[in-house]
Every structure is written in structure tokens, then in C-alpha cells.
Design a protein around this motif. Sequence first.
Motif, PDB file in Angstrom:
ATOM      1  N   VAL A 135       0.860  -1.186   0.000  1.00 51.89           N
ATOM      2  CA  VAL A 135       0.000   0.000   0.000  1.00 51.89           C
ATOM      3  C   VAL A 135       0.899   1.240   0.000  1.00 51.89           C
ATOM      4  O   VAL A 135       1.907   1.259   0.713  1.00 51.89           O
ATOM      5  CB  VAL A 135      -0.889   0.037   1.270  1.00 51.89           C
ATOM      6  N   ALA A 136       0.523   2.252  -0.789  1.00 48.72           N
ATOM      7  CA  ALA A 136       1.276   3.507  -0.746  1.00 48.72           C
ATOM      8  C   ALA A 136       0.697   4.396   0.349  1.00 48.72           C
ATOM      9  O   ALA A 136      -0.517   4.586   0.437  1.00 48.72           O
ATOM     10  CB  ALA A 136       1.216   4.215  -2.095  1.00 48.72           C
ATOM     11  N   LEU A 137       1.583   4.908   1.188  1.00 50.09           N
ATOM     12  CA  LEU A 137       1.162   5.667   2.373  1.00 50.09           C
ATOM     13  C   LEU A 137       1.891   7.008   2.452  1.00 50.09           C
ATOM     14  O   LEU A 137       3.073   7.098   2.085  1.00 50.09           O
ATOM     15  CB  LEU A 137       1.503   4.865   3.635  1.00 50.09           C
ATOM     16  N   PRO A 138       1.201   8.026   2.993  1.00 42.25           N
ATOM     17  CA  PRO A 138       1.877   9.318   3.141  1.00 42.25           C
ATOM     18  C   PRO A 138       2.815   9.323   4.345  1.00 42.25           C
ATOM     19  O   PRO A 138       2.529   8.683   5.365  1.00 42.25           O
ATOM     20  CB  PRO A 138       0.711  10.283   3.387  1.00 42.25           C
ATOM     21  N   THR A 139       3.932   9.984   4.233  1.00 39.97           N
ATOM     22  CA  THR A 139       4.765  10.290   5.404  1.00 39.97           C
ATOM     23  C   THR A 139       5.084  11.782   5.298  1.00 39.97           C
ATOM     24  O   THR A 139       4.735  12.419   4.315  1.00 39.97           O
ATOM     25  CB  THR A 139       6.087   9.486   5.452  1.00 39.97           C
ATOM     26  N   GLU A 140       5.753  12.329   6.297  1.00 35.59           N
ATOM     27  CA  GLU A 140       6.074  13.753   6.243  1.00 35.59           C
ATOM     28  C   GLU A 140       7.186  14.058   5.234  1.00 35.59           C
ATOM     29  O   GLU A 140       7.391  15.199   4.857  1.00 35.59           O
ATOM     30  CB  GLU A 140       6.441  14.275   7.634  1.00 35.59           C
TER      31      GLU A 140
ATOM     32  N   SER B  72      18.703  -6.481   2.616  1.00 31.25           N
ATOM     33  CA  SER B  72      19.593  -6.980   1.545  1.00 31.25           C
ATOM     34  C   SER B  72      20.728  -7.803   2.137  1.00 31.25           C
ATOM     35  O   SER B  72      21.864  -7.736   1.657  1.00 31.25           O
ATOM     36  CB  SER B  72      20.176  -5.834   0.723  1.00 31.25           C
ATOM     37  N   GLY B  73      20.434  -8.507   3.192  1.00 30.14           N
ATOM     38  CA  GLY B  73      21.447  -9.380   3.781  1.00 30.14           C
ATOM     39  C   GLY B  73      22.433  -8.670   4.682  1.00 30.14           C
ATOM     40  O   GLY B  73      23.341  -9.306   5.219  1.00 30.14           O
ATOM     41  N   LEU B  74      22.284  -7.374   4.872  1.00 35.72           N
ATOM     42  CA  LEU B  74      23.206  -6.647   5.754  1.00 35.72           C
ATOM     43  C   LEU B  74      22.916  -7.016   7.216  1.00 35.72           C
ATOM     44  O   LEU B  74      21.822  -7.463   7.547  1.00 35.72           O
ATOM     45  CB  LEU B  74      23.035  -5.133   5.578  1.00 35.72           C
ATOM     46  N   ALA B  75      23.913  -6.790   8.061  1.00 35.65           N
ATOM     47  CA  ALA B  75      23.729  -7.075   9.488  1.00 35.65           C
ATOM     48  C   ALA B  75      23.066  -5.902  10.201  1.00 35.65           C
ATOM     49  O   ALA B  75      22.861  -5.931  11.411  1.00 35.65           O
ATOM     50  CB  ALA B  75      25.087  -7.366  10.115  1.00 35.65           C
ATOM     51  N   THR B  76      22.770  -4.867   9.438  1.00 38.47           N
ATOM     52  CA  THR B  76      22.137  -3.674  10.019  1.00 38.47           C
ATOM     53  C   THR B  76      20.757  -3.474   9.415  1.00 38.47           C
ATOM     54  O   THR B  76      20.464  -3.982   8.335  1.00 38.47           O
ATOM     55  CB  THR B  76      22.977  -2.423   9.710  1.00 38.47           C
ATOM     56  N   VAL B  77      19.915  -2.728  10.150  1.00 33.77           N
ATOM     57  CA  VAL B  77      18.601  -2.376   9.623  1.00 33.77           C
ATOM     58  C   VAL B  77      18.397  -0.861   9.794  1.00 33.77           C
ATOM     59  O   VAL B  77      18.859  -0.278  10.776  1.00 33.77           O
ATOM     60  CB  VAL B  77      17.470  -3.178  10.312  1.00 33.77           C
ATOM     61  N   ALA B  78      17.723  -0.265   8.812  1.00 33.02           N
ATOM     62  CA  ALA B  78      17.439   1.169   8.878  1.00 33.02           C
ATOM     63  C   ALA B  78      16.059   1.356   9.498  1.00 33.02           C
ATOM     64  O   ALA B  78      15.084   0.794   9.018  1.00 33.02           O
ATOM     65  CB  ALA B  78      17.483   1.763   7.468  1.00 33.02           C
ATOM     66  N   VAL B  79      15.979   2.119  10.602  1.00 32.43           N
ATOM     67  CA  VAL B  79      14.692   2.308  11.292  1.00 32.43           C
ATOM     68  C   VAL B  79      14.351   3.787  11.423  1.00 32.43           C
ATOM     69  O   VAL B  79      15.232   4.627  11.582  1.00 32.43           O
ATOM     70  CB  VAL B  79      14.689   1.695  12.718  1.00 32.43           C
ATOM     71  N   ARG B  80      13.053   4.039  11.341  1.00 31.72           N
ATOM     72  CA  ARG B  80      12.602   5.390  11.661  1.00 31.72           C
ATOM     73  C   ARG B  80      11.173   5.349  12.166  1.00 31.72           C
ATOM     74  O   ARG B  80      10.501   4.314  12.083  1.00 31.72           O
ATOM     75  CB  ARG B  80      12.787   6.333  10.470  1.00 31.72           C
ATOM     76  N   MET B  81      10.721   6.471  12.735  1.00 28.55           N
ATOM     77  CA  MET B  81       9.344   6.591  13.190  1.00 28.55           C
ATOM     78  C   MET B  81       8.798   7.858  12.549  1.00 28.55           C
ATOM     79  O   MET B  81       9.276   8.962  12.809  1.00 28.55           O
ATOM     80  CB  MET B  81       9.314   6.697  14.719  1.00 28.55           C
ATOM     81  N   SER B  82       7.811   7.665  11.687  1.00 31.13           N
ATOM     82  CA  SER B  82       7.291   8.807  10.928  1.00 31.13           C
ATOM     83  C   SER B  82       6.400   9.685  11.794  1.00 31.13           C
ATOM     84  O   SER B  82       5.704   9.205  12.679  1.00 31.13           O
ATOM     85  CB  SER B  82       6.484   8.296   9.732  1.00 31.13           C
ATOM     86  N   ALA B  83       6.415  10.970  11.508  1.00 32.54           N
ATOM     87  CA  ALA B  83       5.556  11.911  12.249  1.00 32.54           C
ATOM     88  C   ALA B  83       4.187  12.047  11.591  1.00 32.54           C
ATOM     89  O   ALA B  83       3.321  12.738  12.106  1.00 32.54           O
ATOM     90  CB  ALA B  83       6.234  13.280  12.317  1.00 32.54           C
ATOM     91  N   HIS B  84       3.999  11.389  10.446  1.00 33.56           N
ATOM     92  CA  HIS B  84       2.703  11.539   9.764  1.00 33.56           C
ATOM     93  C   HIS B  84       1.643  10.701  10.484  1.00 33.56           C
ATOM     94  O   HIS B  84       1.838   9.506  10.677  1.00 33.56           O
ATOM     95  CB  HIS B  84       2.812  11.105   8.303  1.00 33.56           C
TER      96      HIS B  84
END
Length: 356
Positions: free
Chosen positions: A30-35, A117-129
Motif C-alpha cells: 500500500v502507498a502511504l503518506p509520510t512527512e 539486503s542481507g546486511l547485518a544492520t537495519v534502517a529504522v525510523r518513526m514517521s511523524a505523519h
Amino acid sequence: METEIVYAEEENSSEAITKAVRLLSDGDVVALPTETVYGLGASALDEEAVAKVFEAKGRPSFDPLIIHLSTREQIHDYCDLSPGLNDVVQKLIQAFWPGPLTMVLPKKDIVPDIVTSGLATVAVRMSAHPVMQEVCKALGTPIAAPSANRFGRISPTSAGAVFKELDGKIPLIVDGGACNSGLESTIIRVEEGEGKALLHLLRAGPVVKEDLQEYGKVVRPKKLSERAMRAKEERAEGGGSPVVEAPGMLDSHYAPSIPLYFHDKPEDFTPEEGKRYALLSYRGQVRDGYMDLYDWDVVEELSPGKGKLAEASVRLFHLLRMLDESGVDAIVAEPVAETGLGVAINDRLRRASVNH
Ligand code: AMP
Ligand code: MG
């Protein structure tokens, strides 16, 4: 596939949210709005759903996704934080979440490889929208969501722009209005460091270097040459370990379908005979009257009001899209001031250009 658009107005968003959550729970996108910009979301723990995101976007699988959390506390469910790292991360969270700051952190096993993509890291955020927040909360799992555009193209800052990019490829777009930031989130990889934390700036964005400096030393990763980058991509495609630290940093990105020339001085630009050009200007009608020096077919100003860089960042992708569709042969864009938000704007223009 028919692509439906549902409106999520502030006081009346429950129908849109229910629809979105139902599709996401069923393993759809689903396409969703973020800020920042519109995202194309899937449940981050559902590998097949995440695969659909890559497919709809035509995104190569070596380009990892950002996951959106619904609470600050959720970070501990998905990231493996040592006490020292957690100290820094908590300060950044207090200062910037919810908001346009993405942190790259060591991941827990629960995060599927397809997301990172198999990396040992993950990119995280918390949207304000509020819509993104509510959908994340109701779904109960994080939402993996890259920008809702076809790979390499201009990021969408309105539901209409998403529709142009992905009509027929996704079932639903939730229209939450125009994005009020307009540039993709800032991405930092956070490292504990010795004494002072290291914040590796992987993508410039709305949270600027000056905002971050209080929390650690902001360092820019060395830029890979295009050849080195290609070698890495090939290695990843050939089944080797994916090693791209910041694939969103691929040189060519955010690009219109016609050439864009990034020019310090548009007044010195030499047009080709018979071609039509659009000018994307930041300075506007400056003293030297350079906008009249060449007979531009279309002229758009990034900041026609008094909003300067903030105004320019909100308008950037919208104007690029308009100029792309305006019927000219090429776009000539000039840089904005290289301070604060301007760093991110110039970064996007450079990547959108053919002469980077
Ligand atoms: P997009 O969602 O289109 O804004 O792109 C997200 C970007 O986040 C990717 O292109 C990467 O540059 C970055 N990213 C996501 N996960 C990671 C990660 N684990 N390490 C480094 N960069 C990441
Ligand atoms: Mg993107």
C-alpha cells in the motif's frame, strides 16, 4: 490491477486506515503518506509482501529498505543495541522521533534478509505523519517502506505523483495530502565511538548536520567511484555478499526522464540548437537578470516566496516532475545555498543530473 485512491483527511481517516491495514495484513503493498515523501509499504516481517515492494518499484534487491516503527520502544524488538550504543540512540530518539531521521543499527534476527539486503544492520525510523503512525500501530508490525516511485525516479510528494509512478502495479494509495517536508529522511549509521559517538551521514535530509552535531561527530562516508560501486553491485547480483553500505547513494537517482544539467551558473549554459530548455531556479530574478539571458521555455522557481530552503525542499520533487512533463528537451538547474537543508537539496539535484 486497478489502483484505488482513498482519502485520509485529518478528522476522517478511519476508512482509509482500515483498508490499508487489511491489505497489509493480507500480504499486499500500500502507498502511504509520510512527512518526507510517499512510501510504498509492506509488513516488514512478511518476506513475500516485501518482495512485492521490490517488484512494483523495479528496485534491485541489493538496495535495502527502511522500516517504520509505531513506537519509540519498538526499536528494542528489531535492533540489537549494546548499552553504549543505546545511550546515543535514546538521545537521538528523544530529539528527533517521530520525524525524518533514519538510523542504521545492528539488526535482530527477526528482521528478514530481504528487508536489509542481507546486511547485518537495519534502517529504522518513526514517521511523524499521523496516517503512517496509525497504520503502523494498527498493523502491529513495522512497515518496510521505500519511496513510492519506480526505481531511480523522482520521489513522490503527493498521491497524484504516486499514481503516475505506480498505477496498475499496486492495489491502494492512501491520500494524506502533500508531504510537508518533501525530501527523503536523513540517514545516519550510528556507531558508539570512543568518547564521542560517530554519526555516519549516509543520506543528507531534513535533519541537517548542524542538528546532529550535538549528539556525536558527523562523518561523511567516502564516496565510492562509480566503477567501484558497479563492481560491488555485480558481486551482489552474482550471489556474493551484498556490500553496498548506502545503495540509496547510487550516483544516479531521483532522475527525471529527460536530461537534467546541474549548473553553477545557468547564465553560462550553452544551449543546443533547436532544443527547448526549462530552468529550475533558486535565485529567481536576481540583479544580473540572468533568467532573461536565454530564452527558456519554462522557468520555475524553487522558492518564489520567502521560505527559501524550506520552501525549496517542499517544492523540489513536485517541480522536477512538472518540468519533466512540460514537453521540454532538458532541464537546467542551479544549486541552492550549500548550508542546512541546502546540502540535501543540492545532493538530490546532483544525483538527478546527467553531469554529476
Ligand atoms: P528509500 O526507502 O527509497 O528512501 O531508500 C532507503 C535507503 O535507505 C536505501 O537506499 C539505503 O541507502 C538506506 N538503507 C536502508 N537500509 C540500510 C542499511 N541497513 N544500511 C545502510 N543504508 C540503508
Ligand atoms: Mg527512494
